[in-house]
Design a protein around this motif. Structure first.
Motif, PDB file in Angstrom:
ATOM      1  N   LYS A   1      10.767  47.793 -57.204  1.00 31.34           N
ATOM      2  CA  LYS A   1      10.322  48.914 -56.384  1.00 31.34           C
ATOM      3  C   LYS A   1       9.727  48.408 -55.072  1.00 31.34           C
ATOM      4  O   LYS A   1       9.947  48.990 -54.018  1.00 31.34           O
ATOM      5  CB  LYS A   1       9.296  49.749 -57.144  1.00 31.34           C
ATOM      6  N   SER A   2       8.992  47.299 -55.126  1.00 32.19           N
ATOM      7  CA  SER A   2       8.383  46.778 -53.903  1.00 32.19           C
ATOM      8  C   SER A   2       9.447  46.342 -52.894  1.00 32.19           C
ATOM      9  O   SER A   2       9.285  46.530 -51.688  1.00 32.19           O
ATOM     10  CB  SER A   2       7.440  45.612 -54.216  1.00 32.19           C
ATOM     11  N   TYR A   3      10.562  45.803 -53.378  1.00 35.54           N
ATOM     12  CA  TYR A   3      11.651  45.418 -52.478  1.00 35.54           C
ATOM     13  C   TYR A   3      12.258  46.652 -51.811  1.00 35.54           C
ATOM     14  O   TYR A   3      12.484  46.682 -50.613  1.00 35.54           O
ATOM     15  CB  TYR A   3      12.731  44.644 -53.241  1.00 35.54           C
ATOM     16  N   VAL A   4      12.484  47.703 -52.601  1.00 32.66           N
ATOM     17  CA  VAL A   4      13.050  48.939 -52.054  1.00 32.66           C
ATOM     18  C   VAL A   4      12.079  49.555 -51.046  1.00 32.66           C
ATOM     19  O   VAL A   4      12.466  49.970 -49.956  1.00 32.66           O
ATOM     20  CB  VAL A   4      13.393  49.938 -53.184  1.00 32.66           C
ATOM     21  N   ASP A   5      10.782  49.584 -51.387  1.00 33.70           N
ATOM     22  CA  ASP A   5       9.774  50.113 -50.461  1.00 33.70           C
ATOM     23  C   ASP A   5       9.749  49.326 -49.164  1.00 33.70           C
ATOM     24  O   ASP A   5       9.637  49.893 -48.082  1.00 33.70           O
ATOM     25  CB  ASP A   5       8.389  50.089 -51.107  1.00 33.70           C
ATOM     26  N   GLN A   6       9.866  48.001 -49.261  1.00 31.74           N
ATOM     27  CA  GLN A   6       9.859  47.149 -48.072  1.00 31.74           C
ATOM     28  C   GLN A   6      11.081  47.433 -47.201  1.00 31.74           C
ATOM     29  O   GLN A   6      10.965  47.537 -45.979  1.00 31.74           O
ATOM     30  CB  GLN A   6       9.835  45.678 -48.487  1.00 31.74           C
ATOM     31  N   GLN A   7      12.233  47.602 -47.815  1.00 36.48           N
ATOM     32  CA  GLN A   7      13.443  47.891 -47.048  1.00 36.48           C
ATOM     33  C   GLN A   7      13.360  49.254 -46.366  1.00 36.48           C
ATOM     34  O   GLN A   7      13.784  49.414 -45.226  1.00 36.48           O
ATOM     35  CB  GLN A   7      14.684  47.811 -47.957  1.00 36.48           C
ATOM     36  N   ILE A   8      12.806  50.239 -47.062  1.00 37.43           N
ATOM     37  CA  ILE A   8      12.633  51.569 -46.469  1.00 37.43           C
ATOM     38  C   ILE A   8      11.663  51.495 -45.300  1.00 37.43           C
ATOM     39  O   ILE A   8      11.893  52.063 -44.239  1.00 37.43           O
ATOM     40  CB  ILE A   8      12.163  52.581 -47.534  1.00 37.43           C
ATOM     41  N   GLN A   9      10.559  50.779 -45.477  1.00 37.67           N
ATOM     42  CA  GLN A   9       9.560  50.639 -44.407  1.00 37.67           C
ATOM     43  C   GLN A   9      10.166  49.956 -43.194  1.00 37.67           C
ATOM     44  O   GLN A   9       9.929  50.366 -42.066  1.00 37.67           O
ATOM     45  CB  GLN A   9       8.349  49.847 -44.931  1.00 37.67           C
ATOM     46  N   GLN A  10      10.962  48.926 -43.400  1.00 36.36           N
ATOM     47  CA  GLN A  10      11.621  48.247 -42.286  1.00 36.36           C
ATOM     48  C   GLN A  10      12.591  49.178 -41.579  1.00 36.36           C
ATOM     49  O   GLN A  10      12.671  49.184 -40.356  1.00 36.36           O
ATOM     50  CB  GLN A  10      12.363  47.003 -42.776  1.00 36.36           C
ATOM     51  N   ALA A  11      13.305  49.988 -42.330  1.00 38.62           N
ATOM     52  CA  ALA A  11      14.246  50.928 -41.715  1.00 38.62           C
ATOM     53  C   ALA A  11      13.499  51.982 -40.900  1.00 38.62           C
ATOM     54  O   ALA A  11      13.942  52.368 -39.822  1.00 38.62           O
ATOM     55  CB  ALA A  11      15.104  51.593 -42.790  1.00 38.62           C
ATOM     56  N   LEU A  12      12.363  52.459 -41.408  1.00 39.73           N
ATOM     57  CA  LEU A  12      11.582  53.455 -40.679  1.00 39.73           C
ATOM     58  C   LEU A  12      10.939  52.875 -39.435  1.00 39.73           C
ATOM     59  O   LEU A  12      10.738  53.579 -38.451  1.00 39.73           O
ATOM     60  CB  LEU A  12      10.503  54.049 -41.589  1.00 39.73           C
ATOM     61  N   ASN A  13      10.604  51.602 -39.469  1.00 40.72           N
ATOM     62  CA  ASN A  13       9.977  50.947 -38.316  1.00 40.72           C
ATOM     63  C   ASN A  13      11.004  50.373 -37.365  1.00 40.72           C
ATOM     64  O   ASN A  13      10.672  49.572 -36.501  1.00 40.72           O
ATOM     65  CB  ASN A  13       9.032  49.832 -38.779  1.00 40.72           C
ATOM     66  N   GLY A  14      12.247  50.719 -37.506  1.00 39.59           N
ATOM     67  CA  GLY A  14      13.278  50.235 -36.597  1.00 39.59           C
ATOM     68  C   GLY A  14      13.881  48.918 -37.016  1.00 39.59           C
ATOM     69  O   GLY A  14      14.557  48.273 -36.242  1.00 39.59           O
ATOM     70  N   GLY A  15      13.636  48.484 -38.225  1.00 36.59           N
ATOM     71  CA  GLY A  15      14.237  47.248 -38.713  1.00 36.59           C
ATOM     72  C   GLY A  15      13.721  46.015 -38.013  1.00 36.59           C
ATOM     73  O   GLY A  15      14.431  45.049 -37.819  1.00 36.59           O
ATOM     74  N   GLY A  16      12.454  46.038 -37.598  1.00 37.51           N
ATOM     75  CA  GLY A  16      11.876  44.932 -36.853  1.00 37.51           C
ATOM     76  C   GLY A  16      11.749  43.656 -37.653  1.00 37.51           C
ATOM     77  O   GLY A  16      11.497  42.597 -37.103  1.00 37.51           O
TER      78      GLY A  16
END
Length: 165
Positions: free
Chosen positions: A44-59
């Protein structure tokens, strides 16, 4: 006659083999085992991290998914504001109001008014602001106030910036 029976039997046998082989073929992906390179198991933490990166513009920055950042006080936040009699609620440019309770009138310092998006008309200075209508304030210096003679507060939903005078 024997040749016809023999040919029919061979044809039926061949069709039976073809149909059996089609029905025996596993569906794509059904034969993979979870946890292999073909079907990886993620946390779940990996999925959350990927979602957060996508929301932040994939920085590619690191985030801590167990402590997500709180949303800032943005223009999309809706606040309930209580306005006392004698006070004026002045909107910033682009702010939206919805009068929820009490009797309000439009306040403007200029001749043009406020857009009532629910009815599709302009409300001028001193006109009654209808309850449960979306009012849009295109420029600063416009707002609402408690109708003269009313002793109770107004309750107004506000999206955007405002000041109380």
């Amino acid at each position: 006659m024997k040749k016809l029976k023999f040919a029919t039997t061979i044809t039926l046998f061949a069709l039976t083999i073809i149909i059996a082989s089609i029905l025996n073929t596993p569906a794509a992906g059904a034969g993979t085992t979870p946890g292999t390179t073909d079907d990886p198991v993620v946390t779940k933490s990996y999925v959350d991290q990927q979602i957060q990166q996508a929301l932040n513009g994939g920085g590619g920055g690191t985030t801590n998914p167990t402590n997500p950042t709180q949303p800032s006080q943005g223009a999309d936040e809706v606040k309930n504001v209580a306005l006392k009699p004698g006070k004026i609620l002045i909107a910033d440019a682009g702010t939206e109001f919805i009068v929820r309770s009490g009797n309000a009138v439009i306040y403007t310092e200029v001749a043009s008014g406020v857009a009532d998006l629910t009815d599709g008309k302009d409300l001028l200075n001193g006109e009654t602001a209808p309850k449960n209508h979306l009012l849009s304030f295109p420029r600063e210096g416009r707002g609402i106030q408690v109708k003269e003679g009313q002793t109770s507060n107004l309750i107004v939903m506000v999206r955007g910036g405002y000041t109380i005078k």
